[in-house]
Design a protein around this motif. Structure first.
Motif, PDB file in Angstrom:
ATOM      1  N   ASN A  31       0.840  -1.200   0.000  1.00  0.00           N
ATOM      2  CA  ASN A  31       0.000   0.000   0.000  1.00  0.00           C
ATOM      3  C   ASN A  31       0.875   1.250   0.000  1.00  0.00           C
ATOM      4  N   SER A  35       0.746   3.806  -3.064  1.00  0.00           N
ATOM      5  CA  SER A  35       0.327   5.170  -2.742  1.00  0.00           C
ATOM      6  C   SER A  35       1.382   6.177  -3.173  1.00  0.00           C
ATOM      7  N   GLU A  38       1.185   7.126  -6.777  1.00  0.00           N
ATOM      8  CA  GLU A  38       0.008   7.845  -7.259  1.00  0.00           C
ATOM      9  C   GLU A  38       0.386   9.243  -7.744  1.00  0.00           C
ATOM     10  N   ALA A  68      -8.707  11.108  -4.693  1.00  0.00           N
ATOM     11  CA  ALA A  68      -8.379  10.033  -5.638  1.00  0.00           C
ATOM     12  C   ALA A  68      -7.729   8.862  -4.890  1.00  0.00           C
ATOM     13  N   HIS A  69      -6.858   9.162  -3.939  1.00  0.00           N
ATOM     14  CA  HIS A  69      -6.237   8.101  -3.132  1.00  0.00           C
ATOM     15  C   HIS A  69      -7.302   7.331  -2.363  1.00  0.00           C
ATOM     16  N   SER A  72      -8.840   4.683  -4.392  1.00  0.00           N
ATOM     17  CA  SER A  72      -7.949   3.780  -5.118  1.00  0.00           C
ATOM     18  C   SER A  72      -8.209   2.318  -4.756  1.00  0.00           C
ATOM     19  N   HIS A  74      -5.928  -0.067  -4.522  1.00  0.00           N
ATOM     20  CA  HIS A  74      -4.950  -0.604  -3.576  1.00  0.00           C
ATOM     21  C   HIS A  74      -5.290  -0.225  -2.138  1.00  0.00           C
ATOM     22  N   ARG A  75      -5.910   0.938  -1.925  1.00  0.00           N
ATOM     23  CA  ARG A  75      -6.335   1.316  -0.574  1.00  0.00           C
ATOM     24  C   ARG A  75      -7.455   0.381  -0.098  1.00  0.00           C
TER      25      ARG A  75
END
Length: 109
Positions: A31, A35, A38, A68-69, A72, A74-75
Protein backbone atom coordinates in the motif's frame (compact mmCIF):
# COMPACT_ATOMS: atom_id res chain seq x y z
CA UNK A 1 -12.08 26.70 11.27
CA UNK A 2 -9.86 26.26 8.25
CA UNK A 3 -11.51 25.53 4.89
CA UNK A 4 -11.49 21.77 4.43
CA UNK A 5 -11.54 22.26 0.68
CA UNK A 6 -7.80 22.92 1.19
CA UNK A 7 -7.29 19.65 3.09
CA UNK A 8 -4.57 17.66 1.42
CA UNK A 9 -2.74 16.01 4.30
CA UNK A 10 -3.63 13.40 6.83
CA UNK A 11 -2.29 11.51 9.77
CA UNK A 12 -3.72 8.04 10.24
CA UNK A 13 -3.17 6.10 13.43
CA UNK A 14 -3.97 2.44 12.86
CA UNK A 15 -3.80 0.20 15.93
CA UNK A 16 -2.59 -3.23 14.88
CA UNK A 17 -3.01 -6.00 17.41
CA UNK A 18 0.43 -6.81 18.87
CA UNK A 19 0.11 -10.42 17.73
CA UNK A 20 -0.68 -9.26 14.18
CA UNK A 21 1.97 -6.54 13.79
CA UNK A 22 4.08 -8.45 11.25
CA UNK A 23 1.01 -9.31 9.16
CA UNK A 24 -0.09 -5.67 9.34
CA UNK A 25 3.32 -4.49 8.11
CA UNK A 26 3.23 -7.07 5.33
CA UNK A 27 -0.08 -5.61 4.13
CA UNK A 28 1.11 -2.03 4.58
CA UNK A 29 4.25 -2.27 2.42
CA UNK A 30 2.48 -2.75 -0.94
CA UNK A 31 0.00 0.00 0.00
CA UNK A 32 2.88 2.37 0.78
CA UNK A 33 4.53 1.65 -2.56
CA UNK A 34 1.32 1.98 -4.58
CA UNK A 35 0.33 5.17 -2.74
CA UNK A 36 3.73 6.77 -3.32
CA UNK A 37 3.35 6.03 -7.04
CA UNK A 38 0.01 7.85 -7.26
CA UNK A 39 -0.10 11.03 -9.28
CA UNK A 40 -0.47 13.78 -6.70
CA UNK A 41 1.04 11.93 -3.73
CA UNK A 42 3.93 13.96 -2.30
CA UNK A 43 4.54 11.79 0.74
CA UNK A 44 3.29 8.56 2.27
CA UNK A 45 5.40 7.37 5.17
CA UNK A 46 4.97 5.09 8.16
CA UNK A 47 6.36 5.89 11.59
CA UNK A 48 6.37 4.20 14.96
CA UNK A 49 6.84 5.95 18.30
CA UNK A 50 8.64 4.61 21.35
CA UNK A 51 5.42 3.07 22.68
CA UNK A 52 4.92 1.06 19.47
CA UNK A 53 2.06 3.15 18.05
CA UNK A 54 1.94 3.37 14.26
CA UNK A 55 1.43 6.64 12.38
CA UNK A 56 0.90 7.12 8.66
CA UNK A 57 1.75 10.56 7.33
CA UNK A 58 0.24 11.30 3.94
CA UNK A 59 0.63 14.45 1.86
CA UNK A 60 -1.01 15.17 -1.48
CA UNK A 61 -0.65 18.09 -3.88
CA UNK A 62 -4.30 19.01 -3.40
CA UNK A 63 -7.62 17.80 -2.00
CA UNK A 64 -8.51 16.15 -5.31
CA UNK A 65 -5.39 13.96 -5.12
CA UNK A 66 -6.32 12.96 -1.57
CA UNK A 67 -9.83 12.03 -2.72
CA UNK A 68 -8.38 10.03 -5.64
CA UNK A 69 -6.24 8.10 -3.13
CA UNK A 70 -9.27 7.39 -0.98
CA UNK A 71 -10.96 5.82 -4.01
CA UNK A 72 -7.95 3.78 -5.12
CA UNK A 73 -8.16 0.03 -5.53
CA UNK A 74 -4.95 -0.60 -3.58
CA UNK A 75 -6.33 1.32 -0.57
CA UNK A 76 -9.47 -0.85 -0.63
CA UNK A 77 -7.32 -4.00 -0.78
CA UNK A 78 -5.22 -2.76 2.16
CA UNK A 79 -8.24 -1.86 4.27
CA UNK A 80 -9.79 -5.28 3.68
CA UNK A 81 -6.49 -7.03 4.45
CA UNK A 82 -5.99 -5.29 7.80
CA UNK A 83 -9.59 -5.16 9.02
CA UNK A 84 -9.17 -8.16 11.32
CA UNK A 85 -5.60 -7.21 12.29
CA UNK A 86 -6.60 -4.01 14.11
CA UNK A 87 -7.70 -3.54 17.72
CA UNK A 88 -9.98 -0.66 16.64
CA UNK A 89 -10.74 1.40 13.55
CA UNK A 90 -7.87 3.75 12.71
CA UNK A 91 -8.01 7.32 13.99
CA UNK A 92 -7.65 9.66 11.02
CA UNK A 93 -6.99 13.38 11.12
CA UNK A 94 -7.45 15.20 7.81
CA UNK A 95 -5.41 18.40 7.84
CA UNK A 96 -5.51 21.67 5.93
CA UNK A 97 -2.42 23.87 5.85
CA UNK A 98 -2.64 26.96 8.01
CA UNK A 99 -1.98 30.22 6.24
CA UNK A 100 -0.21 33.08 7.99
CA UNK A 101 -3.46 35.04 7.81
CA UNK A 102 -5.59 32.20 9.21
CA UNK A 103 -6.96 32.57 12.70
CA UNK A 104 -7.60 29.20 14.30
CA UNK A 105 -10.92 28.69 15.98
CA UNK A 106 -10.16 27.76 19.59
CA UNK A 107 -13.81 27.85 20.62
CA UNK A 108 -15.34 30.33 22.98
CA UNK A 109 -15.73 30.09 26.72
Amino acid sequence: PLPMSDANNLIAMPAPKPSCFDDFMGALRPNLEASRAERGCSRFDAFQDDSGKVFLLEEYVDAEALEAHRGSAHRAVFRAAVRDLLDAPPVIHVLAPMRASATPDHGSN
